[in-house]
Write a protein that holds these residues in place. Structure first.
Motif: not given
Lengths: 135, 120
Positions: A24, A27-28
């Motif tokens: 996460y 990806d962020t």
């Protein structure tokens, strides 16, 4: 034995959560980077478009001014003929010539010289400043 | 299993090495250079002389004309034709003036803005 299974499950879950968190995060970060780049690009494009619009507006204003100036000068070019027509209507040249031939001769020769001078002035080169221009 | 890995690698090629770059299209303004031509040299006109002749001053005109030109020969214009000639000349002058103004208009139109020049 059961404890070992529970431990494996817990480790698996914790590992999954940690990996999920890491994925996460990555990806962020990637999204943030892409969005920042997009934002910068859009900003540059917007600036370029603003500049283009400004140039177009300025060109439009320039052409409007030039058109008004040209129209005024084109109208002014009719002045000489209009004045001449007025003079010829006002005075009976044949009658005046019969009465005062010397005076009329002087007048028409002066007028002719004046017209020739004005034609010469009209063809004088005014702005030899620049040889190239851009559009 | 030993056959699967090389097959996968061969079929995928080098696609995983580097991501595909997006195509960027840029529009660049290219300025056209229009050279301003030099104007033709100005006209040089010679003076002419009109005589106003009536029955009363004909003898005086005759003597003066022969003295100035040698022979009594010339071209005669009626007053009406003189007026027409004057109006024709005025029309030519108007045309020249307007033509000149239109040329100046186009010269100014193709000249870049001063601000734009400064930016460059």
């Amino acid at each position: 034995m059961l404890k070992i299974y529970i431990l494996i499950v817990v480790v698996g879950l914790v590992g999954g959560v940690v990996y999920g968190g890491y994925y996460y995060y990555k990806d962020t970060q990637s999204r943030i980077q892409t969005l920042t780049e997009n934002s910068a690009r859009l900003e540059a494009v917007t600036k370029e478009q603003d500049n283009t619009i400004n140039v177009l507006v300025k060109d439009q204003q320039k052409f409007e001014e030039l058109n008004i100036e040209l129209q005024s000068k084109l109208d002014k070019a009719n002045e000489y003929k209009d004045v001449l027509i007025g003079k010829l209507r006002k005075h009976d040249l044949a009658k005046l010539s019969m009465q005062k031939p010397g005076l009329i001769e002087k007048r028409i020769n002066n007028g002719t010289n004046k017209l020739f001078k004005s034609l010469e002035e009209l063809t004088v080169i005014e702005s030899p400043d620049s040889n190239t221009s851009t559009q | 299993m030993s056959l699967l890995i090389p097959t996968l690698l061969l079929s995928s090629g080098c696609s995983s090495w580097r991501s595909v770059l997006p195509v960027e299209v840029k529009t660049v303004e290219v300025e056209r250079k229009i050279p301003l031509q030099t104007r033709p040299s100005p006209v040089r006109l010679n003076d002419i002389h009109f005589y106003v002749v009536t029955e009363q001053n004909f003898e005086e005109f005759k003597n003066k004309f022969i003295k100035e030109n040698g022979d009594l020969v010339g071209y005669v214009l009626s007053v009406r034709d003189y007026e027409t000639l004057a109006l024709n000349m005025a029309e030519i002058k108007r045309y020249l003036q307007q033509q000149k103004e239109i040329i100046i208009y186009y010269e100014k139109a193709v000249t870049p803005n001063q601000e734009k020049e400064k930016q460059e």
